[in-house]
Motif scaffolding. Structure first.
Motif, PDB file in Angstrom:
ATOM      1  N   ALA A  26      65.951  66.417  74.282  1.00 37.77           N
ATOM      2  CA  ALA A  26      65.973  67.889  74.271  1.00 37.77           C
ATOM      3  C   ALA A  26      66.246  68.570  75.507  1.00 37.77           C
ATOM      4  O   ALA A  26      67.143  69.234  75.967  1.00 37.77           O
ATOM      5  CB  ALA A  26      64.669  68.482  73.480  1.00 37.77           C
ATOM      6  N   LEU A  49      66.936  74.880  70.471  1.00 36.91           N
ATOM      7  CA  LEU A  49      65.939  73.671  70.762  1.00 36.91           C
ATOM      8  C   LEU A  49      64.603  74.124  70.584  1.00 36.91           C
ATOM      9  O   LEU A  49      63.567  73.423  69.924  1.00 36.91           O
ATOM     10  CB  LEU A  49      66.069  73.123  72.179  1.00 36.91           C
ATOM     11  CG  LEU A  49      67.423  72.526  72.482  1.00 36.91           C
ATOM     12  CD1 LEU A  49      67.427  72.152  74.000  1.00 36.91           C
ATOM     13  CD2 LEU A  49      67.457  71.057  71.779  1.00 36.91           C
ATOM     14  N   ASN A 123      66.672  69.008  67.867  1.00 39.26           N
ATOM     15  CA  ASN A 123      65.128  68.736  67.975  1.00 39.26           C
ATOM     16  C   ASN A 123      64.575  68.516  66.414  1.00 39.26           C
ATOM     17  O   ASN A 123      63.431  67.605  66.349  1.00 39.26           O
ATOM     18  CB  ASN A 123      64.569  70.095  68.349  1.00 39.26           C
ATOM     19  CG  ASN A 123      63.893  69.902  69.633  1.00 39.26           C
ATOM     20  OD1 ASN A 123      63.588  68.746  70.360  1.00 39.26           O
ATOM     21  ND2 ASN A 123      63.542  70.935  70.557  1.00 39.26           N
TER      22      ASN A 123
END
Length: 207
Positions: A26, A49, A123
């Motif tokens: 991420a 994210l 994510n």
């Protein structure tokens, strides 16, 4: 427990901040997106994210981590799919390192929805944060939280995720940072692709 005490909140934020800033798919993707495409595309991606990561917190509060522990096969399957998704992202980034650089998305809303959803998907591709959140919550809050406390905890985690990912997107998309990226774009993109690919492989093979 009705409320979250200040020392508990500080411990939670500190541990979560370290986890966010530890190099992983991420944060690497957030940095590379800010370098390559500018703030207009990087900020929605960063917010996605943060939202995706916070959903694992929500799922941990709802007991998904317990489901993973009771059904290791489900956890393993999700890890494999997540690892394959990271490998696919790494392949695209590797190939893009030699392609013409697209124009930076600076207009408000340009590609924002796609970037936001892409951040969430990235994510959510890794189920490990569900276990991380469950462990963190149990270690910091050993006593059960009331619904109001759970809502406050989720808000605190979401705020922490939003702060760090947005900060990375903003700082890394400045003109000096991007000019340095342009000078070494091939090697930076290849290094990011290799790192994301390695993390994808580790996600698949680690138990």
């Amino acid at each position: 427990m009705e409320a979250i005490a200040l020392p508990q909140a500080a411990t939670l934020v500190a541990a979560l901040s370290l986890a966010i800033l530890t190099p992983g798919p991420a944060i690497i993707s957030a940095v590379q997106t800010a370098f390559a495409h500018g703030r207009g595309r990087a900020l929605p991606f960063a917010l996605g994210l943060a939202t995706g990561a916070s959903l694992w917190c929500l799922m941990a509060l709802f007991g998904l981590a317990l489901v993973f522990r009771l059904n290791p096969m489900l956890f393993s399957v999700l890890k494999v799919f997540g690892g394959l998704y990271l490998l696919w992202l790494a392949r695209d980034l590797w190939q893009a390192s030699t392609a013409p650089l697209p124009e930076a998305a600076t207009a408000p809303g340009q590609g924002a929805v796609r970037g936001f959803l892409g951040g969430i998907a990235l994510n959510l591709s890794n189920p490990k944060p569900a276990l991380f959140y469950a462990t963190l919550i149990l270690s910091v809050f050993p006593d059960p939280l009331a619904p109001a406390g759970q809502a406050a905890l989720y808000g605190l985690c979401l705020s922490t995720e939003l702060f760090w990912y947005a900060l990375v997107a903003v700082l890394r998309s400045t003109a000096p940072m991007r000019s340095r990226y342009f000078a070494a774009r091939f090697w930076i993109d290849r290094a990011c692709a290799a790192a994301i690919g390695l993390l994808g492989i580790l996600l698949i093979v680690q138990h």
